[in-house]
Scaffold this active site. Sequence first.
Site, short mmCIF file in Angstrom:
data_model
loop_
_atom_site.label_atom_id
_atom_site.label_comp_id
_atom_site.label_asym_id
_atom_site.label_seq_id
_atom_site.Cartn_x
_atom_site.Cartn_y
_atom_site.Cartn_z
N LYS A 74 -10.13 -4.31 -6.02
CA LYS A 74 -9.28 -3.38 -5.25
C LYS A 74 -9.07 -2.04 -5.96
O LYS A 74 -8.95 -1.01 -5.32
CB LYS A 74 -7.94 -4.04 -4.94
CG LYS A 74 -8.05 -5.20 -3.94
CD LYS A 74 -6.70 -5.79 -3.60
CE LYS A 74 -6.86 -7.01 -2.70
NZ LYS A 74 -5.58 -7.58 -2.30
N ASP A 110 -2.51 -4.97 3.05
CA ASP A 110 -1.77 -6.15 2.57
C ASP A 110 -0.28 -6.06 2.93
O ASP A 110 0.32 -7.03 3.38
CB ASP A 110 -1.93 -6.31 1.05
CG ASP A 110 -3.27 -6.90 0.66
OD1 ASP A 110 -3.90 -7.59 1.50
OD2 ASP A 110 -3.70 -6.68 -0.48
N GLY A 134 7.13 -11.00 -9.08
CA GLY A 134 5.77 -10.59 -9.43
C GLY A 134 5.68 -9.08 -9.45
O GLY A 134 6.43 -8.39 -8.74
N ALA A 135 4.76 -8.58 -10.27
CA ALA A 135 4.61 -7.13 -10.37
C ALA A 135 3.13 -6.77 -10.51
O ALA A 135 2.78 -5.75 -11.09
CB ALA A 135 5.40 -6.60 -11.55
N ALA A 138 -0.56 -7.62 -5.82
CA ALA A 138 -0.01 -8.05 -4.53
C ALA A 138 1.40 -7.49 -4.33
O ALA A 138 1.75 -7.07 -3.22
CB ALA A 138 0.01 -9.57 -4.45
N ASN A 158 9.86 -10.09 -12.80
CA ASN A 158 8.53 -10.44 -13.32
C ASN A 158 8.65 -11.00 -14.73
O ASN A 158 9.53 -10.61 -15.50
CB ASN A 158 7.62 -9.20 -13.33
CG ASN A 158 6.17 -9.57 -13.50
OD1 ASN A 158 5.67 -10.47 -12.81
ND2 ASN A 158 5.47 -8.92 -14.41
N MET A 223 3.16 -15.81 -1.11
CA MET A 223 1.88 -15.19 -0.71
C MET A 223 0.71 -16.15 -0.86
O MET A 223 -0.32 -15.99 -0.21
CB MET A 223 1.63 -13.92 -1.52
CG MET A 223 2.53 -12.77 -1.13
SD MET A 223 1.89 -11.25 -1.82
CE MET A 223 3.26 -10.15 -1.47
P1 NDP Z 1 -2.22 -10.15 -10.38
O1 NDP Z 1 -3.08 -10.85 -11.36
O2 NDP Z 1 -2.32 -8.69 -10.21
O3 NDP Z 1 -0.67 -10.49 -10.73
C1 NDP Z 1 -0.27 -11.80 -11.03
C2 NDP Z 1 1.25 -11.90 -11.03
O4 NDP Z 1 1.58 -13.29 -11.26
C3 NDP Z 1 1.92 -11.09 -12.12
O5 NDP Z 1 3.19 -10.68 -11.69
C4 NDP Z 1 2.03 -12.12 -13.25
O6 NDP Z 1 3.08 -11.87 -14.16
C5 NDP Z 1 2.37 -13.37 -12.46
N1 NDP Z 1 2.00 -14.57 -13.22
C6 NDP Z 1 0.76 -15.08 -13.40
N2 NDP Z 1 0.82 -16.17 -14.19
C7 NDP Z 1 2.12 -16.34 -14.52
C8 NDP Z 1 2.82 -17.30 -15.30
N3 NDP Z 1 2.19 -18.31 -15.91
N4 NDP Z 1 4.16 -17.18 -15.41
C9 NDP Z 1 4.81 -16.18 -14.78
N5 NDP Z 1 4.21 -15.23 -14.02
C10 NDP Z 1 2.87 -15.32 -13.89
O7 NDP Z 1 -2.48 -10.92 -9.00
P2 NDP Z 1 -2.14 -10.35 -7.53
O8 NDP Z 1 -0.83 -9.67 -7.61
O9 NDP Z 1 -3.30 -9.61 -7.01
O10 NDP Z 1 -2.03 -11.71 -6.67
C11 NDP Z 1 -0.93 -12.59 -6.78
C12 NDP Z 1 -1.11 -13.72 -5.78
O11 NDP Z 1 -0.94 -13.24 -4.46
C13 NDP Z 1 -2.51 -14.37 -5.85
O12 NDP Z 1 -2.35 -15.77 -5.93
C14 NDP Z 1 -3.15 -13.97 -4.55
O13 NDP Z 1 -4.00 -14.98 -4.05
C15 NDP Z 1 -1.94 -13.78 -3.63
N6 NDP Z 1 -2.25 -12.84 -2.55
C16 NDP Z 1 -2.18 -13.29 -1.25
C17 NDP Z 1 -2.47 -12.44 -0.21
C18 NDP Z 1 -2.40 -12.96 1.20
O14 NDP Z 1 -2.94 -12.31 2.10
N7 NDP Z 1 -1.73 -14.07 1.45
C19 NDP Z 1 -2.88 -11.03 -0.43
C20 NDP Z 1 -2.88 -10.66 -1.82
C21 NDP Z 1 -2.60 -11.54 -2.84
P3 NDP Z 1 2.80 -11.00 -15.50
O15 NDP Z 1 2.82 -9.57 -15.08
O16 NDP Z 1 3.93 -11.38 -16.39
O17 NDP Z 1 1.46 -11.44 -16.03
#
Ligand code: NDP
Length: 281
Positions: A74, A110, A134-135, A138, A158, A223
């Site tokens: 993206k 989105d 989350g940050a 998405a 987050n 999500m």
């Molecule tokens: P990113 O990798 O950009 O962000 C991941 C997020 O999850 C961050 O906030 C991260 O926190 C957090 N995270 C991951 N692992 C952990 C953990 N072990 N403990 C705490 N926080 C955690 O992913 P995206 O934002 O792109 O996507 C997030 C989700 O949304 C995905 O599963 C995706 O499939 C879903 N999604 C669904 C859509 C839909 O149409 N339904 C559209 C877009 C996304 P940190 O910053 O601390 O790492």
Amino acid sequence: MVFMLSKSNFLACVFGNPIAQSKSPIIHKMFAEQLDIPLIYNKQLAPVDGFESAASQFFQQANAIGANVTMPFKHYAFNWVGQLSSQAQRAGAVNTIIKTQDGFVGDNTDGVGLVNDLQNHGVMLKDAKVLLVGAGGAAQGALPALVDSGIENVVIYNRTVNKAQYLVDVTNDYNKGLARVFGHSHENVAFDLIINATSLSLSGALPDLPNALFKKCETVYDMVYLPHPTIFLEKAKSLGAKKAIDGLGMLVHQAAHSFYLWFGEQPNPRPVYDHLKSLNT
Ligand code: NDP
């Protein structure tokens, strides 16, 4: 913005890596059938460092009208297109490319998909207090549409607090002061809506949030979508949240808006959502 080719064999695709799991071809095939548009829509696995050449090659085909873009491309798409919609600009990412007479336009559907799905489920966003968990991409994609929907405010929680702060700061010019980073003062707030925009549910894990937040919450949204209710939705329900919704509808609604951007015609997401639910995959 919409550029119509002659009505034969329009081509579109979704770029991702991995991409085998994508439901987008099923969704767009059903939309195209609904509106009698001859569309061929395929999955395109691009090398992790090869989005630009894959996109250039795809769009060399005369009938290529547009593309969706999913992880991890993206941000590459954001830099590749010549123009950005305001949604894409504010989201900092592109999930939809539209081929126009003036070049390639990048949009982000989105956030619209999320808001349309929430409204479709009868969730009132006007004056709502929202907790966005989350940050990542998405969360940033969701923020512009949430702010536009008339919410009272949005608090961002987050694991990595700096990233939540970055999200507030980077969206400062449009979030109208409505966005804040989660702090102790928010632990007893009665949020109307809690949105899980992390990937945690995919690994059966939960964000580290106080239980009290769920007791007072009207609606929880994850999500992530799975064949069964996610752990986040199950826990929130067990703690008292009244309504629990997963992200399958967001997926279908973001696709519907992409389809509209390509063809200028609005498909009906409902039968597509029902079909995907019935597949239970
Ligand atoms: P990113 O990798 O950009 O962000 C991941 C997020 O999850 C961050 O906030 C991260 O926190 C957090 N995270 C991951 N692992 C952990 C953990 N072990 N403990 C705490 N926080 C955690 O992913 P995206 O934002 O792109 O996507 C997030 C989700 O949304 C995905 O599963 C995706 O499939 C879903 N999604 C669904 C859509 C839909 O149409 N339904 C559209 C877009 C996304 P940190 O910053 O601390 O790492």
